[in-house]
Design an enzyme around this catalytic site. Sequence first.
Site, mmCIF file in Angstrom:
data_model
loop_
_atom_site.group_PDB
_atom_site.id
_atom_site.type_symbol
_atom_site.label_atom_id
_atom_site.label_comp_id
_atom_site.label_asym_id
_atom_site.label_seq_id
_atom_site.Cartn_x
_atom_site.Cartn_y
_atom_site.Cartn_z
ATOM 1 N N THR A 140 0.821 -1.221 0.000
ATOM 2 C CA THR A 140 0.000 0.000 0.000
ATOM 3 C C THR A 140 0.850 1.264 0.000
ATOM 4 O O THR A 140 0.554 2.238 -0.720
ATOM 5 C CB THR A 140 -0.936 0.018 1.228
ATOM 6 N N ASN A 171 -5.284 10.332 -4.601
ATOM 7 C CA ASN A 171 -6.275 9.260 -4.458
ATOM 8 C C ASN A 171 -7.410 9.388 -5.468
ATOM 9 O O ASN A 171 -7.746 8.425 -6.166
ATOM 10 C CB ASN A 171 -6.865 9.252 -3.042
ATOM 11 N N SER A 179 -7.233 0.089 -6.091
ATOM 12 C CA SER A 179 -6.878 -0.147 -4.690
ATOM 13 C C SER A 179 -5.451 -0.677 -4.683
ATOM 14 O O SER A 179 -5.014 -1.305 -5.659
ATOM 15 C CB SER A 179 -7.824 -1.176 -4.063
ATOM 16 N N HIS A 228 28.547 -41.746 -10.865
ATOM 17 C CA HIS A 228 28.940 -41.849 -9.452
ATOM 18 C C HIS A 228 30.361 -41.323 -9.234
ATOM 19 O O HIS A 228 31.052 -41.739 -8.297
ATOM 20 C CB HIS A 228 28.862 -43.299 -8.961
ATOM 21 N N SER A 358 45.554 -16.554 -7.275
ATOM 22 C CA SER A 358 46.069 -16.658 -5.917
ATOM 23 C C SER A 358 46.980 -15.487 -5.598
ATOM 24 O O SER A 358 47.715 -14.998 -6.456
ATOM 25 C CB SER A 358 46.830 -17.968 -5.744
ATOM 26 N N SER A 359 46.926 -15.068 -4.330
ATOM 27 C CA SER A 359 47.806 -14.002 -3.877
ATOM 28 C C SER A 359 49.137 -14.546 -3.396
ATOM 29 O O SER A 359 50.053 -13.778 -3.108
ATOM 30 C CB SER A 359 47.126 -13.224 -2.738
ATOM 31 N N LYS A 364 48.827 -19.414 -10.621
ATOM 32 C CA LYS A 364 47.601 -20.175 -10.401
ATOM 33 C C LYS A 364 46.413 -19.459 -11.022
ATOM 34 O O LYS A 364 46.250 -18.250 -10.871
ATOM 35 C CB LYS A 364 47.355 -20.366 -8.904
ATOM 36 N N GLU A 371 32.616 -20.548 -10.153
ATOM 37 C CA GLU A 371 32.358 -20.248 -8.749
ATOM 38 C C GLU A 371 31.304 -19.153 -8.608
ATOM 39 O O GLU A 371 30.403 -19.234 -7.757
ATOM 40 C CB GLU A 371 33.666 -19.844 -8.063
#
Length: 502
Positions: A140, A171, A179, A228, A358-359, A364, A371
């Site tokens: 509302t 209104n 409404s 599997h 990588s840091s 890498k 991800e």
Amino acid sequence: MLKQIQGLGLVRRHLWVACGGLRAKEVSSGGKGKGKEKEKFRTEKDTFGELKVPADKLYGAQTMRSKLNFPIGDIAERMPMPVIQAMGILKKACAEVNKDYGLDSKISDAVSCACDDVISGKLYKQGHFPLVIWQTGSGTQSNMNTNEVISNAAIKMMGGELGSKKPVHPNDHVNKSQSSNDTFPTAIHISVGMELNERLVPAVTHLRDALKSKSDEFRDIIKIGRTHLMDAVPLTLGQEFSGYTQQLTYGLDRIKGCLPRVYELALGGTAVGTGLNTHKGFAEKVAKRIAELTCLPFVTAPNKFEALAARDCMVEVHGVLNTIAVSLMKIANDIRLLGSGPRCGLGELMLPENEPGSSIMPGKVNPTQCESLTMLCAQVMGNQVAVTIGGSNGHFELNVFKPLIISNVLRSIRLLADGSMTFSKNCVEGLQANKETIDKIMNDSLMLVTALNPHIGYDKAAQIAKTAHKNKTTLKEEALKTGITEEQFKEWVNPKEMLGPK
């Protein structure tokens, strides 16, 4: 330890004071000693009394009251812009249709024109729609926020005084024959219909087509299958990717399947579904005008009581979004695993190298696109819970979890759409097959022995596989010891002949 924690707290407080003081100084100085200008307000009133409203904002007392009563979260918790734009669309349609039912044409035209700046998003970006999701469950206050902004924008256009409600009343004119109980669910359906068509469908289609392209590119590359997480019989890399392609094709089909119910609009039901304070034909005319404005086949809902009291359609929509998230999670995880390595993993796929991974480990590179996509899929799955709970909270003639539901549905659409495009462009389109590794892994697999089943039986074939595994020999070596000739083995154990039914 306690002293360290206390010390850290003091450091944080000092930093906060320093930064806060600097910012305060910057604001108060006004650049070069101009001094802080006093904020200007105007007085507006609603049925509860008077309130001061920022003079440069188009909203009024009811919006301001909601701001004061629900100071929850920050800008990230605001009612999503697609909902407000949808409100602008339906208010424009109502103003134009209400001409047929006695609304002054000058007021109708001014309201319709004011709605254009709502639809474009201009007024949203300027801060005229500050209300958060966490308000009344009917929406509302956002409906009144929209009414007030459009009213004042139209008043300004007509040379009147902001907040006077003359000659355009929020209104009586902007909300005429409406409404919150039918406008907000209508805005939900308009915004979701548009976002599905304009954002999600193109993005999922783009990713589906990219996967299809890779399926075609990889159609002749034979690799070992896995079930599997264990070695299985061969297939082609193209066949594997065809599965991903089909998942998203079905996802697009599911979107298409739910759209007819998204296109049904509650407008015309007013407070409880009876249509009180509307005219015969109003609902149909407004739905037709909304369809023209959006170029989507919106229609009036056949049963307004369901359209107000339940949000089953949005639960259905998010079920589709959840299914797409599940599909994307599987696809991204498969590509992540197939690309693991580069030397100590599966290494069957070579993923694009987009940034350092990588840091501490030089050189890498990580599967960051996989991800990112899987994380946003997890968020969508979480949103599914919220939408489900929200949908189940329809009490009698009204569902009162609507802002929660729509905010989660729209967020999921945006996440899936943006994630699909990013994953396609920055990962899938640059994928390469590592044929050397694929061949090596396939030739080392013991599950090629399955091809011997029709010729020597399951038990003898199993014994060959187990012996080869125990002795660290090849299937061929152990098969020849059982009396199978080299020619037979070459004919029977041929990966190219193991890719489909005979």
